[in-house]
Design a protein around this motif. Structure first.
Motif, PDB file in Angstrom:
ATOM      1  N   ARG A  90       6.629  70.996  35.469  1.00 26.41           N
ATOM      2  CA  ARG A  90       6.904  70.476  36.812  1.00 26.41           C
ATOM      3  C   ARG A  90       8.363  70.679  37.191  1.00 26.41           C
ATOM      4  NH1 ARG A  90       2.250  67.548  38.271  1.00 26.41           N
ATOM      5  NH2 ARG A  90       0.972  67.019  36.463  1.00 26.41           N
ATOM      6  N   ALA A  91       9.261  70.562  36.209  1.00 22.73           N
ATOM      7  CA  ALA A  91      10.677  70.816  36.468  1.00 22.73           C
ATOM      8  C   ALA A  91      10.927  72.281  36.835  1.00 22.73           C
ATOM      9  CB  ALA A  91      11.510  70.441  35.245  1.00 22.73           C
ATOM     10  N   ALA A  92      10.078  73.160  36.333  1.00 23.57           N
ATOM     11  CA  ALA A  92      10.242  74.597  36.582  1.00 23.57           C
ATOM     12  C   ALA A  92       9.499  75.086  37.815  1.00 23.57           C
ATOM     13  CB  ALA A  92       9.750  75.379  35.365  1.00 23.57           C
ATOM     14  N   ALA A  93       8.848  74.193  38.553  1.00 26.87           N
ATOM     15  CA  ALA A  93       8.050  74.612  39.715  1.00 26.87           C
ATOM     16  C   ALA A  93       8.898  75.369  40.724  1.00 26.87           C
ATOM     17  CB  ALA A  93       7.410  73.387  40.366  1.00 26.87           C
ATOM     18  N   PRO A  94       8.304  76.347  41.438  1.00 29.56           N
ATOM     19  CA  PRO A  94       9.075  77.178  42.367  1.00 29.56           C
ATOM     20  C   PRO A  94       9.712  76.366  43.484  1.00 29.56           C
ATOM     21  CG  PRO A  94       6.905  78.118  41.945  1.00 29.56           C
ATOM     22  CD  PRO A  94       6.894  76.750  41.356  1.00 29.56           C
ATOM     23  N   ARG A  95      10.825  76.888  43.985  1.00 26.10           N
ATOM     24  CA  ARG A  95      11.493  76.287  45.138  1.00 26.10           C
ATOM     25  C   ARG A  95      10.932  76.892  46.424  1.00 26.10           C
ATOM     26  NH1 ARG A  95      16.601  74.183  43.195  1.00 26.10           N
ATOM     27  NH2 ARG A  95      16.915  74.852  41.047  1.00 26.10           N
TER      28      ARG A  95
END
Length: 323
Positions: A311-316
């Motif tokens: 979840r921390a790595a989810a796309p911007r």
């Protein structure tokens, strides 16, 4: 700016603020929570305002004992067994909500279920002193890294609330495990401080996975995010990156990292869970463009650790914010 009080001096000041409808940051065994009276709509709205949290995202209601839980929700025999085994502790159960409970609709986000947890320590004592359940999501700006120390709470919310209760570093370091109980079926909605295997042993059945929409907190695709981008499963480190390591063996080029934190040099998943949010925050403070993350095993508590990292790595989105 928020006043920071040690927990042995904070019980009555915290109770007074909560009774007046103000949110208070409190320690729990999982992460620090931003607590408010769950029966007071204005108080609950204060949580959403302070965190910048979407109001379609439900909150966990924290209780002081089994009797308070049963006034709020319907506990089946299966839910009762799990409560006996894991309460107080880092287990949240999503259960049928009793409409006459007095819980404000903002807490449930319009659902006919409610997420309940019975915490250990200061939080439980505070709820008992107040005599009402507390809504308490993590004490951080919505979508950002959860706080595991009072100093981390102060850095994110110190100018938005009046009191932070300092109970030292949290012992679990990950949010609670969330399960939904529907008849005899148990669904894992969010892995956390209690492993799926521990729950399955008590429940006497396998957990299913997968939810229909946002049924509980912590289920948004992007969550727990630092400012830096996250690169998962890193087997090498590129120039300028920070490194979130795990275990005794390093990724290729680890010497190129601008900063390194090891979740557990010995490869212990419980130690890794305790250190996850604090280490992410410390690396992020060095302002790297990317935090490379070495692989973490997925069994046991590794399931929860990998969930938070994903979840921390989810796309911007196109504005540079998390999608």
């Amino acid at each position: 700016m928020a006043e920071i009080l040690p927990q042995d001096l904070a019980l009555e000041p915290a109770r007074r603020l909560l009774a007046a409808g103000k949110p208070v940051a409190i320690p729990t065994e999982t992460v620090y929570g931003l607590a408010a009276d769950a029966t007071n709509g204005e108080a609950v709205a204060g949580i959403f305002e302070a965190k910048g949290r979407p109001r379609f995202n439900p909150l966990i209601a924290h209780v002081s004992d089994r009797a308070m839980a049963e006034r709020i929700a319907v506990l089946s025999p299966l839910a009762g067994r799990l409560a006996d085994a894991f309460w107080p502790g880092p287990l949240t159960m999503v259960l049928p909500h009793r409409p006459e409970s007095g819980i404000h609709p903002l807490v449930t986000a319009g659902l006919d279920t409610i997420a309940l947890r019975l915490p250990r320590g200061f939080g439980r004592e505070l709820i008992a002193r107040l005599g009402r359940p507390l809504a308490a999501p993590s004490a951080n700006i919505s979508g950002r890294v959860s706080a595991t120390t009072a100093a981390a709470v102060d850095a994110g919310l110190g100018d938005r609330i009046e009191l932070i209760v300092d109970g030292g570093p949290t012992t679990v370091g990950l949010e609670s495990t969330i399960i939904k109980i529907d008849g005899d079926a148990v669904t894992l909605l969010r892995p956390g401080g209690i492993t799926a295997e521990e729950i399955e042993k008590v429940a006497g059945r396998s957990l299913s996975r997968g939810a229909k929409g946002v049924e509980a907190p912590g289920m948004l695709a992007s969550h727990y995010a630092p400012n830096a981008r996250i690169r998962l499963g890193a087997e090498d480190v590129r120039s300028g990156e920070a490194l979130l390591a795990f275990g005794p063996d390093r990724a290729q080029g680890a010497n190129l990292a601008v900063e390194v934190r090891n979740l557990s040099p010995s490869g212990d998943l419980r130690e890794a869970a305790t250190n996850l949010f604090a280490h992410l925050t410390e690396l992020d403070r060095t302002n790297p463009p990317v935090i490379a993350v070495e692989p973490v095993p997925r069994e046991g508590l590794g399931e929860a650790i990998n969930d938070r990292l994903a979840r921390a790595a989810a796309p911007r989105d196109t504005h540079g914010k998390r999608a």
